[in-house]
Motif scaffolding. Sequence first.
Motif, PDB file in Angstrom:
ATOM      1  N   LEU A   1       0.823  -1.208   0.000  1.00  0.00           N
ATOM      2  CA  LEU A   1       0.000   0.000   0.000  1.00  0.00           C
ATOM      3  C   LEU A   1       0.858   1.260   0.000  1.00  0.00           C
ATOM      4  O   LEU A   1       0.634   2.185  -0.801  1.00  0.00           O
TER       5      LEU A   1
ATOM      6  N   TYR B   1      -2.515   4.438  -4.269  1.00  0.00           N
ATOM      7  CA  TYR B   1      -2.842   4.777  -2.888  1.00  0.00           C
ATOM      8  C   TYR B   1      -2.317   6.161  -2.529  1.00  0.00           C
ATOM      9  O   TYR B   1      -2.971   6.909  -1.787  1.00  0.00           O
ATOM     10  N   HIS B   2      -1.153   6.516  -3.038  1.00  0.00           N
ATOM     11  CA  HIS B   2      -0.618   7.859  -2.798  1.00  0.00           C
ATOM     12  C   HIS B   2      -1.565   8.928  -3.344  1.00  0.00           C
ATOM     13  O   HIS B   2      -1.821   9.941  -2.684  1.00  0.00           O
TER      14      HIS B   2
ATOM     15  N   SER C   1       2.366   2.077  -3.335  1.00  0.00           N
ATOM     16  CA  SER C   1       1.470   2.104  -4.484  1.00  0.00           C
ATOM     17  C   SER C   1       1.170   3.539  -4.904  1.00  0.00           C
ATOM     18  O   SER C   1       0.698   4.340  -4.080  1.00  0.00           O
TER      19      SER C   1
ATOM     20  N   SER D   1      -4.771   8.580  -3.864  1.00  0.00           N
ATOM     21  CA  SER D   1      -5.995   8.565  -3.057  1.00  0.00           C
ATOM     22  C   SER D   1      -5.811   9.347  -1.757  1.00  0.00           C
ATOM     23  O   SER D   1      -6.714  10.079  -1.330  1.00  0.00           O
ATOM     24  N   ILE D   2      -4.651   9.215  -1.138  1.00  0.00           N
ATOM     25  CA  ILE D   2      -4.377   9.965   0.091  1.00  0.00           C
ATOM     26  C   ILE D   2      -4.377  11.461  -0.188  1.00  0.00           C
ATOM     27  O   ILE D   2      -4.995  12.256   0.543  1.00  0.00           O
TER      28      ILE D   2
ATOM     29  N   GLN E   1     -11.718   3.800  -2.168  1.00  0.00           N
ATOM     30  CA  GLN E   1     -10.663   2.900  -2.621  1.00  0.00           C
ATOM     31  C   GLN E   1     -10.662   1.622  -1.789  1.00  0.00           C
ATOM     32  O   GLN E   1     -10.413   0.522  -2.303  1.00  0.00           O
ATOM     33  N   LEU E   2     -10.957   1.756  -0.506  1.00  0.00           N
ATOM     34  CA  LEU E   2     -11.082   0.578   0.358  1.00  0.00           C
ATOM     35  C   LEU E   2     -12.215  -0.318  -0.122  1.00  0.00           C
ATOM     36  O   LEU E   2     -12.083  -1.549  -0.160  1.00  0.00           O
TER      37      LEU E   2
ATOM     38  N   GLN F   1      -5.874  -1.183   4.572  1.00  0.00           N
ATOM     39  CA  GLN F   1      -6.259   0.203   4.328  1.00  0.00           C
ATOM     40  C   GLN F   1      -7.092   0.754   5.483  1.00  0.00           C
ATOM     41  O   GLN F   1      -6.950   1.926   5.858  1.00  0.00           O
TER      42      GLN F   1
ATOM     43  N   LEU G   1     -10.078   7.640   0.046  1.00  0.00           N
ATOM     44  CA  LEU G   1      -9.603   6.465   0.778  1.00  0.00           C
ATOM     45  C   LEU G   1     -10.729   5.488   1.089  1.00  0.00           C
ATOM     46  O   LEU G   1     -10.559   4.275   0.941  1.00  0.00           O
TER      47      LEU G   1
ATOM     48  N   ASP H   1     -11.170  -2.177  -3.412  1.00  0.00           N
ATOM     49  CA  ASP H   1     -10.242  -3.289  -3.189  1.00  0.00           C
ATOM     50  C   ASP H   1     -10.893  -4.420  -2.407  1.00  0.00           C
ATOM     51  O   ASP H   1     -10.603  -5.598  -2.650  1.00  0.00           O
TER      52      ASP H   1
ATOM     53  N   THR I   1      -5.623   6.875 -10.848  1.00  0.00           N
ATOM     54  CA  THR I   1      -6.936   6.374 -10.453  1.00  0.00           C
ATOM     55  C   THR I   1      -7.969   7.470 -10.656  1.00  0.00           C
ATOM     56  O   THR I   1      -7.654   8.541 -11.191  1.00  0.00           O
TER      57      THR I   1
END
Length: 319
Positions: free
Chosen positions: A80, A86-87, A83, A89-90, A275-276, A292, A272, A279, A266
């Motif tokens: 994570l 994920y970056h 990724s 998304s944060i 995205q959780l 996550q 977040l 996944d 994405t």
Amino acid sequence: MTQTTTENPPTQKKKAQAAPPEQGIFKSRLLPWLFLLPSLLILAVFLYFPAIETLRLSAYQSSVFLSTERFVGLENFIELLSSPVYHQSILQTLVFMAITVTCGIALAFLLALLANRPIKGAKIYRLLLIYPYALSPAIAGTLWLFLFNPEIGLVNALLGSWFHIKPRWLDTPFLAFFLVCCAAIWKSLGYNVVFYLAALQNVPADTLEAAQIDGAGSWQRIRCILVPMLSPMTFFLVFTNVVQALFDSFGLVDILTKGGPVYGQTGITSFLIYQLYLDGFANAKTGFAAAQAVLMLILVAGITVLQFRIGGKQVHHGA
């Protein structure tokens, strides 16, 4: 004849005073736990057990559709944190949170000031301001979806007739992000207005009248009196709005944009929490999604500590 006056001794005066009521004492040590048992069972089933299970699943590679699990330790967290998806998304979540919390609280404060004025129909105005919070996120997202539909939406119909433009709200990345931010601000507006109205009604009127007599203008009274006196409420609302931005945005995003449109690695509205969901359920990566969830918990804890360290010093607890 002489009359003699007798005074009660101090001991008799003390006896004449009403004795304080005795506090309830449980005769059995098990009785308090028996009263707490229903609440403890609900917390254990719906809070403690899911939290422990999420923490356990974060160390496994598992699927929601498969019964097999494989222990991977910290591999989910390492994947994570390395990724790019994920970056992004944060970053998008932090920007979304900053916009919605700042604009939402500022707008609610201004509307509460207006709604607190003694005018006719004030109760109706307050009810209309509070009403959006009564709607569920799914219904609120559906309303905004119909309003900003590029083809049949009311907003585009008005823009087309007045300015001859019809923006693609849900297909353009930055317009979609702006739309979700506006919907989230509108959704939480009633919640913030309610608390600010309650706080404003508890502000001493003589303090504002004294400032007005001393020559302070409207802006000076707001900046020097109301803002400091309402700082405890603002501190509370900042925390609750941060939690709402992180967790309550799922319904709006799922109805309006489904996490899209794609921008970079994405979707630009794939925050977040969404995205959780992608996944964990769409991609069937239960362990990856659990990791996550743990990172989101750490993020909320970090933001909370930072808020208490920095924002707590600005809170004015007046007598």
